[in-house]
Design an enzyme around this catalytic site. Structure first.
Site, PDB file in Angstrom:
ATOM      1  N   ARG A  61       0.825  -1.215   0.000  1.00 44.98           N
ATOM      2  CA  ARG A  61       0.000   0.000   0.000  1.00 44.98           C
ATOM      3  C   ARG A  61       0.850   1.253   0.000  1.00 44.98           C
ATOM      4  NH1 ARG A  61      -2.609  -0.499   5.345  1.00 44.98           N
ATOM      5  NH2 ARG A  61      -0.885  -1.942   5.526  1.00 44.98           N
ATOM      6  N   LYS A 160      -3.278 -18.688   4.845  1.00 47.17           N
ATOM      7  CA  LYS A 160      -4.297 -18.840   5.879  1.00 47.17           C
ATOM      8  C   LYS A 160      -4.368 -17.580   6.743  1.00 47.17           C
ATOM      9  CE  LYS A 160      -3.528 -20.789  10.199  1.00 47.17           C
ATOM     10  NZ  LYS A 160      -2.639 -19.852  10.885  1.00 47.17           N
ATOM     11  N   GLU A 228       3.192 -24.060  22.038  1.00 49.22           N
ATOM     12  CA  GLU A 228       4.125 -22.952  21.790  1.00 49.22           C
ATOM     13  C   GLU A 228       4.376 -22.212  23.089  1.00 49.22           C
ATOM     14  OE1 GLU A 228       3.421 -20.958  17.683  1.00 49.22           O
ATOM     15  OE2 GLU A 228       1.475 -21.166  18.634  1.00 49.22           O
ATOM     16  N   HIS A 252      -3.913 -26.571  10.921  1.00 50.94           N
ATOM     17  CA  HIS A 252      -2.727 -27.397  11.179  1.00 50.94           C
ATOM     18  C   HIS A 252      -3.073 -28.722  11.864  1.00 50.94           C
ATOM     19  CE1 HIS A 252      -0.784 -23.828   9.944  1.00 50.94           C
ATOM     20  NE2 HIS A 252      -0.636 -23.249  11.117  1.00 50.94           N
ATOM     21  N   LYS A 352      -0.844 -21.398  23.303  1.00 52.45           N
ATOM     22  CA  LYS A 352       0.282 -20.464  23.407  1.00 52.45           C
ATOM     23  C   LYS A 352       0.675 -20.360  24.883  1.00 52.45           C
ATOM     24  CE  LYS A 352      -0.366 -18.017  19.163  1.00 52.45           C
ATOM     25  NZ  LYS A 352       0.576 -18.725  18.294  1.00 52.45           N
TER      26      LYS A 352
HETATM   27  C1  BG6 Z   1       0.735 -20.084  12.299  1.00 46.43           C
HETATM   28  C2  BG6 Z   1      -0.112 -19.452  13.363  1.00 46.43           C
HETATM   29  O1  BG6 Z   1      -0.067 -20.608  11.266  1.00 46.43           O
HETATM   30  O2  BG6 Z   1       1.499 -21.137  12.869  1.00 46.43           O
HETATM   31  C3  BG6 Z   1       0.748 -18.957  14.507  1.00 46.43           C
HETATM   32  O3  BG6 Z   1      -0.834 -18.361  12.795  1.00 46.43           O
HETATM   33  C4  BG6 Z   1       1.645 -20.054  15.024  1.00 46.43           C
HETATM   34  O4  BG6 Z   1      -0.072 -18.458  15.559  1.00 46.43           O
HETATM   35  C5  BG6 Z   1       2.388 -20.723  13.886  1.00 46.43           C
HETATM   36  O5  BG6 Z   1       2.552 -19.474  15.945  1.00 46.43           O
HETATM   37  C6  BG6 Z   1       3.147 -21.932  14.365  1.00 46.43           C
HETATM   38  O6  BG6 Z   1       3.944 -22.421  13.325  1.00 46.43           O
HETATM   39  P1  BG6 Z   1       5.309 -23.161  13.617  1.00 46.43           P
HETATM   40  O7  BG6 Z   1       5.780 -23.604  12.281  1.00 46.43           O
HETATM   41  O8  BG6 Z   1       6.201 -22.147  14.260  1.00 46.43           O
HETATM   42  O9  BG6 Z   1       4.982 -24.291  14.544  1.00 46.43           O
END
Ligand code: BG6
Length: 505
Positions: A61, A160, A228, A252, A352
């Protein structure tokens, strides 16, 4: 009118060279481009298949000059290059491939600047990567078509989240489908690009050993965890209206479940694999408000300690809403109504600010039927197979073995396969592999429209229920494995989540 059809190829084992390409990155100045896409393209630029004339056209943008954009790339993308890969010469060669075009995605008239930079030769693959909010997907595609930019050599990559519910996902499929044929649409789920996920396919269908046991007669349950330690960070604008269910479960976790549970596809061609994944999604038992209360847990992190560091709760994060009801954790007991899987629970969870950062799939086998040793059956740990996606990608097969010395005493031992140790080859990051597949026209690791809609259809009752539910997400302290209710969910079946941290390799 649709732009035409590319060959619907799949990922074969043999690397093929790439056509020359124009990679158009909508959202080229955004977080995803800087953290993942540009570093992945840089990594690919060192690959022998990278064509001499490849170009990266960033669309944003801002009314930036190329120099200003490159400055942002220097600041924000360069620190994210895979360690040990930087070389000044390669970086300068990479930079020389960039153009920057300022376009207001919603203004059809502003696309003429893009028209001017795109090459028109038929031999050039044109990729539109939409790293933008999904609300812009339809508009961008319409404007590309309106400006005559979506031709038969074009591919579109949709990042996504693909919608926020079933209806919006259908709309995206419908609108994007008016411009591009299904074989030109690459719906990204970067988990499918992870090395260990493809190794799961190799494990299941490249060995005779597991397939006969891969069923209800021998498997007691399956756990899939993506945990995470990071919090929501500076992504509140995206995360608050999404939550863990839309961010991780709908895509995922369900994709991993599909790879574990699908029937053997007839080949690894795109539709053969996607047909089987679709069958799994169709067979997932739908929740009712009654079963949902028992089988789905949502949580939200409070303050706590992660790796010994004090961290704030979700509601205290920058730009948070003080009474937010967004879930940062979700655990589900899913069931697949097929002959193969009837009665085998699939426990899925993600969160998280958890105790550890890991992604793994645990296949737990049934107990032995009878003990011939002086130990009771209960002292035999059932065999389990752990597929570790990250960190330290590998496989762990847990068996019972005799301890050395006199007498017959058995205890669990771990057979370990560490992919990095075994294959001392540099690995490809998920985005690197997926971008390469887009450029090669391989669709196997991308979601088809019907898969996407089935996945939304399954999560939709949960979304609707939560919207009306007076209860808030259950709080959990940062640095833990989530709310106690998640342990209770699996505990009701006499089981526990696998929460032992594997030693660092
Ligand atoms: C993303 C999510 O698709 O995947 C994030 O939007 C997440 O919130 C991430 O942290 C995790 O991916 P990876 O590969 O770090 O496990």
């Amino acid at each position: 009118m649709r732009a035409g059809t590319n060959e619907n190829m799949s990922s074969p084992g043999k690397p093929a060279s790439l056509n020359d390409f124009d990679m158009v990155l909508f959202g080229g100045g955004g977080d995803l481009a800087m953290r993942k896409l540009l570093p992945a393209l840089y990594a690919l630029s060192g690959n022998k298949v990278w064509p001499a004339g490849a170009r990266i056209i960033c669309v944003g943008r801002h009314d930036w000059t190329l120099e200003q954009y490159l400055e942002a790339v220097e600041q924000n993308a360069r620190p994210n290059l895979a360690s040990g890969t930087f070389s000044e010469e390669r970086w300068q060669a990479f930079r020389s491939r960039f153009s920057y075009v300022s376009v207001d995605a919603a203004d059809a008239g502003s696309y003429h600047s893009l028209t001017k930079v795109l090459r028109t030769e038929e031999a050039i693959t044109r990729v539109f990567y939409l790293a933008t909010p999904p609300s812009l997907f339809a508009t961008i595609c319409q404007n590309l078509a309106g400006n005559g930019l979506a031709n038969a050599q074009s591919r579109v990559v949709l990042e996504k989240p693909l919608g926020r519910d079933l209806d919006s996902a259908r709309q995206i499929n419908l609108q994007v489908g008016k411009v591009f044929a299904e074989s030109q649409i690459y719906r990204i789920d970067h988990y499918l690009g992870k090395e260990a996920v493809q190794n799961l396919l190799a494990l299941r269908f490249g060995n005779i050993l597991f397939e006969p046991l891969w069923r209800r007669e021998w498997i007691s349950d399956v756990q899939i965890t993506i945990a995470e330690q990071i919090g929501v960070g500076n992504r509140m604008g995206y995360y608050e209206p999404s939550g863990a269910l839309r961010d991780m479960l709908q895509n995922h976790l369900l994709q991993l479940l599909c790879i574990v549970a699908m029937e053997p596809p007839v080949s690894v061609t795109a539709d053969a694999v996607r047909d089987e994944k679709l069958q799994v999604l169709r067979s997932l038992r739908r929740f009712t408000p009654h079963t949902l209360v028992q089988n789905v847990v949502r949580g939200q992190y409070r303050s706590g300690h992660v790796n010994g560091v004090q961290v704030p709760g979700y509601r205290q994060e920058p730009d948070a809403q003080p009474n937010s009801r967004t879930e940062t954790f979700v655990a589900v007991k899913a069931e697949i109504d097929t002959w193969r899987w009837a009665g085998v629970p699939f426990y899925l969870r993600t969160g998280k600010r958890m105790a550890d950062s890991l992604a793994e799939i645990v296949i737990r086998f049934k107990s032995i039927p009878h003990s011939i040793f002086a130990q009771p059956v209960g002292s035999f740990q059932p065999n389990s197979l752990v597929i570790r996606l990250q960190p330290n990608e590998g496989l762990h097969l847990n068996l019972m073995a005799k301890t050395p010395g006199d007498g017959m005493r058995l205890k669990p031992v771990d057979l370990e396969l560490d992919f990095r140790e075994t294959f001392k080859k540099p690995r490809m990051e998920a985005y690197e592999r997926l971008l390469l597949d887009v450029l090669r026209g391989h669709l196997t690791l991308f979601m088809r429209s019907d898969e996407l809609e089935q996945a939304w259809e399954w999560v939709e009752p949960i979304l609707l229920f939560w919207e009306q539910d007076e209860n808030e997400p259950v709080p959990y302290a940062s640095g833990t494995w989530g709310p106690a209710a998640a342990s209770a969910l699996i505990g009701r079946d006499g089981l526990q989540w696998r929460e032992e941290t594997l030693p660092e390799v």
